[in-house]
Structures are given as structure tokens and as C-alpha cells.
Write a protein that holds these residues in place. Structure first.
Motif, PDB file in Angstrom:
ATOM      1  N   MET A   1       9.823 -35.486 -37.671  1.00 20.45           N
ATOM      2  CA  MET A   1      10.689 -35.920 -36.597  1.00 20.45           C
ATOM      3  C   MET A   1      11.387 -34.684 -36.024  1.00 20.45           C
ATOM      4  SD  MET A   1      13.702 -38.765 -36.717  1.00 20.45           S
ATOM      5  CE  MET A   1      12.619 -40.064 -37.254  1.00 20.45           C
ATOM      6  N   ALA A   2      11.311 -34.460 -34.722  1.00 21.86           N
ATOM      7  CA  ALA A   2      11.930 -33.303 -34.077  1.00 21.86           C
ATOM      8  C   ALA A   2      13.273 -33.704 -33.464  1.00 21.86           C
ATOM      9  CB  ALA A   2      11.008 -32.762 -32.999  1.00 21.86           C
ATOM     10  N   PHE A   3      14.216 -32.835 -33.604  1.00 24.15           N
ATOM     11  CA  PHE A   3      15.544 -33.058 -33.047  1.00 24.15           C
ATOM     12  C   PHE A   3      15.889 -31.934 -32.090  1.00 24.15           C
ATOM     13  CE2 PHE A   3      15.642 -35.262 -37.118  1.00 24.15           C
ATOM     14  CZ  PHE A   3      16.166 -36.490 -36.751  1.00 24.15           C
ATOM     15  N   THR A   4      16.636 -32.243 -31.057  1.00 27.48           N
ATOM     16  CA  THR A   4      17.136 -31.242 -30.122  1.00 27.48           C
ATOM     17  C   THR A   4      18.652 -31.192 -30.249  1.00 27.48           C
ATOM     18  OG1 THR A   4      15.347 -31.699 -28.575  1.00 27.48           O
ATOM     19  CG2 THR A   4      17.288 -30.588 -27.697  1.00 27.48           C
ATOM     20  N   PRO A   5      19.192 -30.018 -30.540  1.00 24.81           N
ATOM     21  CA  PRO A   5      20.658 -29.920 -30.616  1.00 24.81           C
ATOM     22  C   PRO A   5      21.290 -30.192 -29.244  1.00 24.81           C
ATOM     23  CG  PRO A   5      19.597 -27.943 -31.495  1.00 24.81           C
ATOM     24  CD  PRO A   5      18.531 -28.762 -30.850  1.00 24.81           C
TER      25      PRO A   5
END
Length: 175
Positions: A1-5
Motif C-alpha cells: 500500500m503506497a501513501f503520500t505525505p
């Protein structure tokens, strides 16, 4: 799962004015504890604060440099909360009617342009200083109470730590 700050930043800037934000006490670092405070600084009943003209001017100049709208009317509020180094139990601050708002700063990070929204640059006063002794006792120095602070608040436009770093460097140069 990729997250963007998603990052927003709030910077407190101590303004180098001759007097404090809402009274005529000297705005000077150091000195004997509690030697530069008055009824306004500590919020004694009947004392009436009056905004520091130089602090207002510095905030407007900063707002102009940050491409902000300069509001014709601004309002100060009492933010009520308990801090042991804030004898009056409220801080005079601006929020939804600040001096300046809706600006931006343009940056370049890793060769890419980045535009950071400036939600507002507003004024408030600083609190005092707690001094904790090795024997467990605590003392309070109110000399810093009322020192003018400009708070520069960004929109949550940062996506990397490098962007935040570049913003802080540019803001420091600007100020």
C-alpha cells in the motif's frame, strides 16, 4: 500500500520590536526573572492591551512578501487554556480574521517548481518560561509573556521533507 505525505507547517517568528505585543514593556531577552512585566503582560483585572504598531507593520510586510491578501479589518481573540507560564489563562491571538491570508510561496525542489499556499500570517503573544529545578520545584519567569509572535501557517501542500526544508530556508531568508 503506497501513501503520500500531506504536510502543513506552522512557524512561530519572534518579532524584534522594542516593546511587547500589547504593552510598553521592553522586548528584550534575558535579565532578572520577572523584571520586565506589567499588569497587561500578566493579565491583571482592569488592564487593557493595545496592539504594537511595529508588530502589525512587520506582519503586513511579511504578508505582502508572501503574496497574501491584506485584510482591512483584523480581530484578536482570547484563546482560553491553562498553561503554568501564562498567568492570565488566555493568549491573545488571531485566527479567522488575521492581518494577512491567502498567499503563496514558490519553490524549486529537485528541479521541479512547487507552489505552497500560505493560509495566513497572524499575530499573537508568547507565553512565559517555566524553569524546572533539580529538586523538583518549578519557577515561572514572566519576562517573555507578551513578546510579539508572528505565526506563518501554510496550507497542507508539502509532499516531501525536502519541500519543507526548502520552504523553511526560503522563509528564513525572506524574514
Amino acid at each position: 500500500m503506497a501513501f503520500t505525505p500531506v504536510i502543513g507547517v506552522e512557524v512561530h517568528v519572534e518579532l524584534l520590536t522594542a516593546s511587547k505585543m500589547f504593552c510598553g514593556c521592553r522586548n528584550e531577552f534575558g535579565g532578572e526573572a520577572n523584571s520586565r512585566c506589567c499588569p497587561v503582560c500578566v493579565g491583571l483585572p482592569g488592564s487593557l492591551p493595545a496592539p504594537n504598531r511595529q508588530a502589525v507593520e512587520l506582519t503586513i510586510r511579511t504578508g505582502l512578501a508572501l503574496h497574501c491578501d491584506i485584510w482591512e479589518h483584523a480581530r484578536f481573540y482570547r484563546k482560553n487554556y491553562f498553561y503554568p507560564d501564562l498567568a492570565k489563562n488566555y493568549q491573545i491571538s488571531q485566527y479567522d480574521e488575521p492581518l494577512t491570508a491567502n498567499g503563496y510561496m514558490e519553490l524549486e525542489v529537485d528541479g521541479e517548481p512547487v507552489r505552497i499556499g500560505i493560509a495566513r500570517a497572524h499575530l499573537e503573544e508568547d507565553t512565559g518560561k517555566n524553569i524546572h529545578l533539580p529538586d523538583g520545584r518549578s519557577l515561572v519567569d514572566y519576562n517573555r509573556c507578551g513578546v510579539p509572535l508572528m505565526e506563518v501557517v501554510t496550507d497542507p501542500d508539502f509532499r516531501t521533507a525536502e519541500q519543507v526544508r526548502e520552504y523553511l530556508l526560503q522563509l528564513r531568508r525572506l524574514l
